[in-house]
Design a protein around this motif. Structure first.
Motif, PDB file in Angstrom:
ATOM      1  N   THR A  16       1.023  -1.113   0.274  1.00  0.00           N
ATOM      2  CA  THR A  16       0.148  -0.294   0.175  1.00  0.00           C
ATOM      3  C   THR A  16       0.850   1.261   0.035  1.00  0.00           C
ATOM      4  N   VAL A  17       0.807   2.101  -1.082  1.00  0.00           N
ATOM      5  CA  VAL A  17       1.635   3.260  -1.016  1.00  0.00           C
ATOM      6  C   VAL A  17       0.839   4.566  -0.877  1.00  0.00           C
ATOM      7  N   PHE A  18       1.327   5.501   0.093  1.00  0.00           N
ATOM      8  CA  PHE A  18       0.505   6.594   0.687  1.00  0.00           C
ATOM      9  C   PHE A  18       1.567   7.728   0.070  1.00  0.00           C
ATOM     10  N   VAL A  19       1.119   8.289  -1.160  1.00  0.00           N
ATOM     11  CA  VAL A  19       1.877   9.275  -1.745  1.00  0.00           C
ATOM     12  C   VAL A  19       1.605  10.756  -0.912  1.00  0.00           C
ATOM     13  N   LEU A  20       2.916  11.425  -0.720  1.00  0.00           N
ATOM     14  CA  LEU A  20       2.885  12.414   0.135  1.00  0.00           C
ATOM     15  C   LEU A  20       3.497  13.696  -0.269  1.00  0.00           C
ATOM     16  N   SER A  21       3.863  13.516  -1.609  1.00  0.00           N
ATOM     17  CA  SER A  21       4.807  14.625  -2.462  1.00  0.00           C
ATOM     18  C   SER A  21       4.069  14.696  -3.782  1.00  0.00           C
ATOM     19  N   GLU A  22       4.605  15.717  -4.466  1.00  0.00           N
ATOM     20  CA  GLU A  22       4.250  15.736  -5.972  1.00  0.00           C
ATOM     21  C   GLU A  22       5.549  15.784  -6.742  1.00  0.00           C
ATOM     22  N   ASP A  23       6.628  14.966  -6.159  1.00  0.00           N
ATOM     23  CA  ASP A  23       7.792  14.774  -6.716  1.00  0.00           C
ATOM     24  C   ASP A  23       7.759  14.013  -8.063  1.00  0.00           C
ATOM     25  N   GLU A  24       8.421  14.387  -9.000  1.00  0.00           N
ATOM     26  CA  GLU A  24       8.441  13.926 -10.419  1.00  0.00           C
ATOM     27  C   GLU A  24       8.892  12.287 -10.344  1.00  0.00           C
ATOM     28  N   ARG A  25       9.815  12.049  -9.637  1.00  0.00           N
ATOM     29  CA  ARG A  25      10.402  10.646  -9.247  1.00  0.00           C
ATOM     30  C   ARG A  25       9.501   9.962  -8.964  1.00  0.00           C
ATOM     31  N   LEU A  26       8.268  10.039  -8.579  1.00  0.00           N
ATOM     32  CA  LEU A  26       7.278   9.186  -8.062  1.00  0.00           C
ATOM     33  C   LEU A  26       7.048   8.315  -9.029  1.00  0.00           C
ATOM     34  N   SER A  27       6.843   8.739 -10.507  1.00  0.00           N
ATOM     35  CA  SER A  27       6.553   7.894 -11.848  1.00  0.00           C
ATOM     36  C   SER A  27       7.756   6.697 -11.773  1.00  0.00           C
ATOM     37  N   LEU A  28       8.967   7.150 -11.361  1.00  0.00           N
ATOM     38  CA  LEU A  28      10.188   6.141 -11.465  1.00  0.00           C
ATOM     39  C   LEU A  28       9.966   5.138 -10.292  1.00  0.00           C
ATOM     40  N   PHE A  29       9.553   5.739  -9.114  1.00  0.00           N
ATOM     41  CA  PHE A  29       9.112   4.678  -8.083  1.00  0.00           C
ATOM     42  C   PHE A  29       8.000   3.659  -8.249  1.00  0.00           C
ATOM     43  N   GLU A  30       6.941   4.053  -9.010  1.00  0.00           N
ATOM     44  CA  GLU A  30       5.987   3.488  -9.543  1.00  0.00           C
ATOM     45  C   GLU A  30       6.374   2.249 -10.419  1.00  0.00           C
ATOM     46  N   ARG A  31       7.177   2.490 -11.380  1.00  0.00           N
ATOM     47  CA  ARG A  31       7.806   1.727 -12.292  1.00  0.00           C
ATOM     48  C   ARG A  31       8.653   0.680 -11.679  1.00  0.00           C
ATOM     49  N   GLU A  32       9.468   1.146 -10.632  1.00  0.00           N
ATOM     50  CA  GLU A  32      10.425   0.078  -9.918  1.00  0.00           C
ATOM     51  C   GLU A  32       9.411  -0.984  -9.271  1.00  0.00           C
ATOM     52  N   CYS A  33       8.381  -0.621  -8.496  1.00  0.00           N
ATOM     53  CA  CYS A  33       7.616  -1.451  -7.951  1.00  0.00           C
ATOM     54  C   CYS A  33       7.030  -2.591  -8.791  1.00  0.00           C
ATOM     55  N   LYS A  34       6.334  -2.053  -9.868  1.00  0.00           N
ATOM     56  CA  LYS A  34       5.749  -2.976 -10.857  1.00  0.00           C
ATOM     57  C   LYS A  34       6.756  -3.702 -11.486  1.00  0.00           C
ATOM     58  N   GLY A  35       7.968  -3.341 -11.498  1.00  0.00           N
ATOM     59  CA  GLY A  35       8.995  -4.272 -12.230  1.00  0.00           C
ATOM     60  C   GLY A  35       9.268  -5.147 -11.342  1.00  0.00           C
ATOM     61  N   PHE A  36       9.371  -5.126  -9.886  1.00  0.00           N
ATOM     62  CA  PHE A  36       9.831  -6.214  -8.878  1.00  0.00           C
ATOM     63  C   PHE A  36       8.721  -7.171  -8.962  1.00  0.00           C
TER      64      PHE A  36
END
Length: 420
Positions: free
Chosen positions: A150-170
């Motif tokens: 479960t992911v709680f997004v607490l910022s509007e950082d553009e690196r969020l998309s990279l984080f999501e891609r890493e999670c899906k990749g794992f």
């Protein structure tokens, strides 16, 4: 002038505050240099740490302090504690774009974490918070792999998309490996580790900037400790110098200065006499420090004892005379003490004695070069590697400051005389 110097020294040696600073501050500086500061270089080598999972003690501990230079901070509530969850978090940290702080919370449910988010969203600062349930391994391989975290997004950082891609990749990689090998849990984690064991090995090397000196990790550590020692010694020189100024303030208050002027002694000569006293004080402090350095070896100093004492003596002349000038111009004992404390605290902070100024703004770095300690700290690099140009530089800096201080001292006393 000789009698004036002798009289000032006699008054100085009767002052208990002078003896306190003369003995206590060199002792503290030697103690700092003797400490094994294995972690003092972390401020200079942050790259080694950003790719490792930070273990924090509890869910209440804030993670904002870990993101010193704008890292994308992830606070992971790991209720699973399995090898697979450990590998997942290490994979995120190994990306290099994220700083992962994990707290193991087998006692917390998703509802508990949701309740904590209402507080963390206001009292802490992070990119996302991540909750891994107790059945993380089973959910990764289940029909709905998205329920594994479960992911709680607490910022509007553009690196969020990279984080999501890493999670899906794992998740995709883990499911494919389980399907091909038929393994689960720790066996699946071992397979994934073996697979990633063939990845290129990362090696970090510290490169010096153009025109700069490249120091070893031990030398960087010694430089960091030297900064703290310089701070204590600066405090010693500043307040010993202002105690010399106290004698000048008392002489002016009791009309002794007027009688000295009637004897034909100029204001510049009077200030020069007090300056000579401050130089003698610097010699005394350096002498005490020299005796105490016998308890240290060369490896703890990073340089020879003579070199270290020379640096301390030159820096001491600057600060003792500068505090003398401020004290004499202030005209009041309390004002002189306040000026001395302000001089010590601001100069030590802005010179980078406590932490490096590499990440500071351009304006702060420019102001730092007004502080004498900054020049001494910068030239430590050359002295550590045996470059004699470092000694020439600190000598030139000392002469430049003394010319300015003596000039301002003569002018300041003349202006005060005119006002009176």
């Amino acid at each position: 002038m000789g009698k004036l110097i002798k009289m000032s020294l006699m008054l100085l040696l009767r002052n208990k505050g002078f003896w306190f600073f003369l003995i206590t501050m060199p002792l503290l500086s030697i103690y700092v240099l003797s400490i094994n500061g294995a972690d003092a270089d972390l401020a200079y080598f942050r790259e080694d740490e950003t790719r490792e999972v930070k273990e924090i003690s509890g869910p209440e501990q804030k993670v904002a302090y870990y993101g010193k230079t704008g890292e994308f901070v992830i606070k992971a509530y790991d209720a699973s504690g399995s090898e697979l969850s450990d590998m997942f978090l290490n994979m995120l940290a190994g990306n290099g774009m994220f700083l992962v702080c994990r707290v193991k919370t087998p006692e917390l449910s998703l509802e508990d974490v949701e309740a904590r988010m209402e507080r963390d969203g206001f009292e802490d600062r992070m990119g996302v918070a991540l909750y891994l349930p107790k059945d993380f391994d089973e959910r990764v391989l289940g029909e709905d792999a998205g329920g594994a975290m479960t992911v709680f997004v607490l910022s509007e950082d553009e690196r969020l998309s990279l984080f999501e891609r890493e999670c899906k990749g794992f998740l995709s990689e883990a499911r494919d490996a389980a399907r091909l090998t038929g393994k689960e849990g720790s066996g699946l984690a071992a397979e994934l580790k073996n697979f990633h064991g063939e990845d290129p090995v990362r090696e970090i090397r510290s490169l010096a900037k153009k025109g700069a000196v490249d120091l070893t990790r031990q030398q960087v550590n010694q430089k960091a400790q030297m900064g703290y020692a310089f701070s204590f010694l600066t405090l010693c020189f500043v307040f010993c110098g202002v105690i010399v100024a106290h004698t000048a303030i008392e002489e002016e208050k009791h009309k002794v200065l007027t009688r000295i002027r009637l004897s034909g002694l100029s204001d510049l000569s009077y200030f020069t006499a007090k300056f000579v006293v401050s130089v003698i004080v610097s010699v005394m402090i350096t002498g005490v420090l020299g005796v105490l350095t016998l308890f240290l070896d060369k490896d703890q100093l990073g340089m020879g004892r003579a070199s270290f004492l020379l640096l301390v003596f030159l820096m001491g002349i600057i600060f003792s005379s500068l505090s003398l000038l401020l004290g004499m111009l202030s005209g009041e004992v309390m004002s002189a003490n306040f000026a001395a404390f302000t001089l010590w605290s601001l100069s030590s902070l802005l010179a980078g004695l406590y932490f490096p100024l590499d990440d500071a703004s351009k304006m702060v770095r420019t102001i730092s070069y007004v502080m004498p300690q900054r020049w001494f700290m910068d030239n430590l690099n050359s002295i550590f590697v045996g470059d004699k140009r470092g000694y020439v530089m600190v000598l030139c800096i000392t002469v430049a400051y003394l010319i300015i201080i003596l000039s301002l001292g003569g002018m300041g006393l003349k202006m005060k005389k005119t006002e009176q």
